[in-house]
Scaffold this motif. Structure first.
Motif, mmCIF file in Angstrom:
data_model
loop_
_atom_site.group_PDB
_atom_site.id
_atom_site.type_symbol
_atom_site.label_atom_id
_atom_site.label_comp_id
_atom_site.label_asym_id
_atom_site.label_seq_id
_atom_site.Cartn_x
_atom_site.Cartn_y
_atom_site.Cartn_z
ATOM 1 N N GLU A 1 0.824 -1.215 0.000
ATOM 2 C CA GLU A 1 0.000 0.000 0.000
ATOM 3 C C GLU A 1 0.856 1.263 0.000
ATOM 4 O O GLU A 1 0.501 2.255 -0.636
ATOM 5 N N LEU B 1 3.761 1.573 -1.408
ATOM 6 C CA LEU B 1 4.235 1.753 -2.785
ATOM 7 C C LEU B 1 3.096 2.230 -3.690
ATOM 8 O O LEU B 1 3.285 3.080 -4.548
ATOM 9 N N ARG B 2 1.902 1.658 -3.481
ATOM 10 C CA ARG B 2 0.773 2.070 -4.308
ATOM 11 C C ARG B 2 0.352 3.513 -4.003
ATOM 12 O O ARG B 2 -0.199 4.192 -4.870
ATOM 13 N N SER B 3 0.614 3.972 -2.788
ATOM 14 C CA SER B 3 0.185 5.321 -2.418
ATOM 15 C C SER B 3 0.923 6.390 -3.219
ATOM 16 O O SER B 3 0.483 7.538 -3.279
ATOM 17 N N VAL B 4 2.062 6.040 -3.802
ATOM 18 C CA VAL B 4 2.737 6.984 -4.705
ATOM 19 C C VAL B 4 2.566 6.538 -6.157
ATOM 20 O O VAL B 4 3.299 6.976 -7.043
ATOM 21 N N ASP B 5 1.596 5.623 -6.356
ATOM 22 C CA ASP B 5 1.272 5.157 -7.700
ATOM 23 C C ASP B 5 2.471 4.505 -8.389
ATOM 24 O O ASP B 5 2.702 4.718 -9.582
#
Lengths: 280, 273
Positions: free
Chosen positions: A176, A178-182
């Protein structure tokens, strides 16, 4: 008789006062090198003693000292044939590793591919791969290819299941972040999934070097070859060359041990961050 | 001091709802959630476990999609904010990459997803200085080259905090970041967070189930009640800043915790002042 207190002070037995750190380190190193050697000495020593005491014919079971003498007397023979088998096993090993990695990456990102491939992998796992050796011989003839393929198939399943398991069992919170910075999927693959899968991949590699070696030997045993330790063992068996048969077996075992040690050394260097490498 | 900051709405939710489907069992986690969060505000989401606080945080961060209503961040979909790196996420666990050193963990996120979105990109030199200063301000300058496994839980969570601040995000999303820590460490972490935050203009959305934590940190506390989760009270915390150790013993602090406790127990929320 001197006082027991004086004796126990100087002793280094297990009951001695708290050990100093270098002392502890020395003990650990001792047990990590002496213990494995001890295991081998026990095996070969027991074998030697059994053969000598039981009077079993050296044609049935030669003592290890005799096999080693034979190995040392014919080094070029074993180096030449060992190299053939080793290269088949290594090419098969890396073929399996690359194919498994590629497949596991696709499966980790695409649910459909995972569902489609799992039955195929189970099929490969349940097939007695040794039986395929004559089929490959039929297809590819008297070349190294059938041996490499058998070796690769032996190593494939542990690699693919460990790679997939390692890539999918990543920490939800880290993903999450890593995904939070796309982060792109390949960035997540490179920075999270692959490093996370490394311990499982090394565990698989430790098993798979041995399996690939077994695969290469089985490929040679089925014929279609003129070189290699598996081939020489087969020839030795048909001509009752007991020393050569056992020499080939021992040479293969040595190659297996060296390969496994190489993997473990690499593992220790690469996985410094992992708990499996923590000193006990 | 949220009132000093420009009163532009940073996060807006209208009729927000989320339902999870697992094995045919539908669970409505959030329904009819309305709120606005101003830029620079420190807002806590307070509620019992399982009331949908974390789900709401993930909706704001664009990590999951709503099933009903709409949510915007700076007037756009949260996914746009994610692409332009508007969010700094601090999850419940440190969630560090164990194969990277402390410093490498801090420098990774700014390197990801480059050349996309519209976030201002500083030059590399400025970023490099920031990382070391950040490590210094969270007291980990000596551990820059240590691996996460060599650190205590509290130190790891400080790295996680610094990692989020290293992005210089306009919005910080924090999901019970101190819940797993011991009481003494937790208290230190709260004031450390305030110290780090005061140097930024960042909006903070902070999920917690601790009333004291919410009062100590926030400009405003939104109380969530389940099920399905909705905002049942919206309490302004007008304690002066900077807030320092010992504030927990003030009368004002107690008045706010009492009001929040009442709100949590289902009583009508009466905003103070």
């Amino acid at each position: 008789m001197t006082g027991p207190a004086e004796n126990s002070l100087g002793s280094t037995g297990p009951a001695a006062s708290p050990r100093s750190s270098p002392e502890r380190k020395r003990q650990r190193r001792l047990s990590s090198t002496v213990a494995p050697v001890f295991g081998l000495v026990l095996l070969f020593g027991g074998w030697e003693v059994y053969v000598r005491l039981s009077g079993v014919s050296p044609l049935t079971l030669p003592p290890p000292t005799r096999i080693i003498r034979h190995l040392v007397a014919e080094p070029s023979f074993y180096v030449r044939n060992g190299w053939v088998t080793l290269s088949e096993a290594l090419i098969g090993f890396f073929m399996a590793l690359l194919t498994a990695l590629g497949l596991a990456i696709v499966m980790a990102h695409w649910r459909f591919a995972e569902r489609a491939m799992v039955p195929v992998i189970v099929l490969v796992q349940s097939t007695p791969i040794a039986v395929l050796a004559p089929v490959f011989l039929l297809w590819f003839g008297f070349s190294a290819t059938p041996k490499i393929l058998v070796a690769a198939l032996f190593a494939f399943v542990p690699f693919v299941s460990n790679a997939l398991g390692g890539m999918k069992s990543i920490d939800r919170h880290t993903l999450e972040v890593l995904r939070s910075v796309d982060a792109r999927w390949w960035e997540i693959l490179w920075h999270l999934r692959l490093p996370h899968a490394l311990p499982a991949l090394f565990a698989a590699a430790r098993v798979c070097v041995g399996l690939a070696l077994v695969g290469a030997v089985i490929g040679e045993l089925y014929g279609g070859s003129t070189r290699g330790l598996g081939y020489q063992a087969r020839i030795a068996q048909s001509r009752s060359l007991v020393d050569q048969l056992w020499g080939s077996v021992l040479a293969l075992a040595l190659i297996g041990i060296v390969l496994t040690l190489l993997v473990m050394t690499l593992e220790r260097r690469v996985l410094k961050w992992h708990t499996s490498q923590a000193p006990i | 001091m949220g009132t000093d900051r420009a009163a532009t709405v940073e996060v807006r939710a209208r009729g927000l709802g989320k339902t999870f489907d697992s094995d045919g069992r539908r669970t409505e986690v959030l329904a009819g959630v309305d709120f606005e969060i101003e830029a620079g505000e420190f807002v806590s989401l307070l509620g019992p476990s399982g009331c949908g606080k974390s789900t709401l945080l993930r909706l704001i961060g664009g990590l999951i999609m709503p099933d009903a209503g709409e949510i915007t961040v700076a007037g756009q979909a949260p996914q746009v904010g994610r692409r332009s790196k508007r969010f700094g996420l601090v999850p419940q666990t440190p969630a560090l990459l164990p194969w990277r050193t402390v410093r490498q963990n801090l420098t990774l996120l700014p390197r990801l997803n480059r050349g996309r979105g519209d976030a201002p990109r500083g030059d590399a030199a400025r970023k490099a200085i920031d990382v070391d200063r950040l490590l210094d301000s969270v007291g980990l300058a000596d551990f820059a080259h240590a691996l996460p496994a060599e650190l205590s839980g509290g130190m790891q969570q400080r790295v996680s905090l610094a990692r989020a601040f290293a992005l210089r995000p306009p919005i910080l999303l924090m999901d019970e970041p101190f819940a797993a820590l011991d009481e003494i460490t937790r208290s230190h972490m709260r004031f450390l967070l305030l110290d780090l935050w005061v140097d930024t203009n960042a909006t903070v959305v902070f999920v917690t189930h601790s009333i004291e934590e919410a009062v100590l940190l926030s400009d405003r506390v939104m109380v969530l009640t389940n099920r399905p989760g909705h905002i049942s009270a919206d309490v302004t915390i007008d304690l002066p800043r900077p807030r320092r150790h010992g504030i927990e013993d003030d009368d004002g602090f107690h008045r706010h915790t009492a009001a929040l406790r009442a709100a949590l127990n289902g009583a009508t929320a009466t905003p103070i002042s």
